[in-house]
Write a protein that holds these residues in place. Structure first.
Motif, short mmCIF file in Angstrom:
data_model
loop_
_atom_site.label_atom_id
_atom_site.label_comp_id
_atom_site.label_asym_id
_atom_site.label_seq_id
_atom_site.Cartn_x
_atom_site.Cartn_y
_atom_site.Cartn_z
N VAL A 1 0.86 -1.19 0.00
CA VAL A 1 0.00 0.00 0.00
C VAL A 1 0.89 1.23 0.00
N ASP A 2 0.75 2.07 -1.03
CA ASP A 2 1.54 3.30 -1.09
C ASP A 2 0.92 4.37 -0.20
N HIS A 3 1.75 5.33 0.21
CA HIS A 3 1.22 6.41 1.04
C HIS A 3 1.82 7.75 0.60
N ALA A 4 1.04 8.79 0.81
CA ALA A 4 1.51 10.16 0.61
C ALA A 4 1.27 10.91 1.91
N ILE A 5 2.27 11.68 2.35
CA ILE A 5 2.15 12.47 3.59
C ILE A 5 1.52 13.82 3.25
N LEU A 6 0.37 14.09 3.83
CA LEU A 6 -0.35 15.34 3.58
C LEU A 6 0.01 16.43 4.56
#
Length: 329
Positions: free
Chosen positions: A282-287
């Motif tokens: 699962v990829d993630h992006a830090i907001l």
């Protein structure tokens, strides 16, 4: 050490009556650094002034060190107040007196001998780094130095409690950090119980063990600082915290699941998120995010977007690794 029971304080004027404190209950443990936060007019300063009865409540009881201050006669109340030091936002120093004489004033009023007063003042000036300023007057000192004099004066009679009413609000950020470090060290060295009144959330993060949030004369939330700041339960607390944040969350990618993560203690510095992302695909992006400390406890907060794979599996793995997880959308 401090217990308020149903404390109410009203102020009357030509335009009517205003309730500054509305049936407030509060307990502060021995040796604790306790913060009270809220907006201007929330009742913070009135609250701290009821602890030593500079403001006498219209209703309720005030207990300090197992003594009901409301029931004390004037002489006994004056004696009890000597065990409660107080420092102020604007220092409240006597400008016509030297630094040495300002620190000595409470001892003189208490009737201590000259020799005993001199020994105590020398000790305090040495501890607070004021020895070279003994013969100066307040106008010759910086804001931080003036506050150190105010702290020394508050400690003169060896109190067990120190009340701080917006003690850093008139100081620049660097000087604020210096004064907070000093208060933190005094608490550890002397075992002082401290109550800090402030509207600066970073002050509470920096030194307080527990915190109470005030709104319209009432305490709306209280608890360990980390718990209140990381998991606020009331709109008032969330609003105060939001004002102290400089970031705005980035809109998530289409189809992404947005979650807030809280890391505490040593977990803050471990690569938990990247490991889970790698193992689950699962990829993630830090907001948005921040790393800081609640006194001695490090913490991290992240708002992330999860895309691809099975986000719920990734969140379950994060929870199993001791990360606090809240799904936002």
């Amino acid at each position: 050490m401090i217990q308020l029971e149903g404390v109410t304080r009203r102020f009357r004027s030509a335009v009517g009556e205003r309730t500054a404190l509305d049936a407030v209950d509060l307990t502060v443990g021995e040796g604790e650094v306790f913060g009270v936060v809220g907006r201007s007019g929330a009742g913070k300063s009135t609250l701290v002034r009821t602890i030593n009865l500079l403001e006498r409540p219209d209703a309720g009881r005030v207990w300090v060190d197992d003594r009901d201050l409301m029931g004390l006669k004037p002489a006994a109340l004056r004696a009890a107040r000597r065990r409660i030091g107080m420092i102020f936002q604007h220092f409240n120093l006597l400008h016509s007196r030297t630094i040495r004489d300002n620190i000595a004033l409470p001892l003189t009023l208490e009737g201590r001998s000259r020799a005993e007063t001199a020994r105590r003042v020398d000790e305090l000036m040495e501890r607070l780094g004021l020895s070279e300023h003994a013969r100066k007057h307040p106008a010759q000192l910086s804001g931080g130095q003036k506050q150190r004099v105010g702290i020394a004066r508050a400690l003169a009679c060896e109190p067990s409690i120190l009340l701080c009413d917006e003690a850093t609000s008139a100081l620049d950020p660097e000087t604020t950090e210096d004064i907070l470090s000093l208060l933190d060290q005094l608490n550890r060295d002397l075992g002082l119980t401290m109550v800090l009144i402030t509207h600066e959330m970073e002050v509470v993060r920096r030194v307080c063990d527990r915190v109470a949030v005030m709104e319209a004369g009432r305490i709306v939330e209280t608890g360990a600082t980390a718990d209140v700041f990381l998991n606020p339960r009331t709109a008032a607390t969330r609003s105060l915290l939001a004002e102290g944040e400089s970031h705005a969350a980035t809109p998530p990618p289409v189809g992404g699941l947005v979650a807030r993560l809280v890391f505490r203690g040593a977990r803050t510095f471990e690569p938990v998120l990247s490991r889970v992302s790698r193992e689950t695909g699962v990829d993630h992006a830090i907001l948005a995010g921040r790393i800081g400390r609640f006194r001695d406890q490090p913490y991290g907060q992240l708002e992330i977007s999860l895309v691809g794979g099975d986000p719920q599996t990734a969140l379950a793995r994060l929870r199993a690794d001791g990360v606090e997880v809240e799904v936002v959308s």
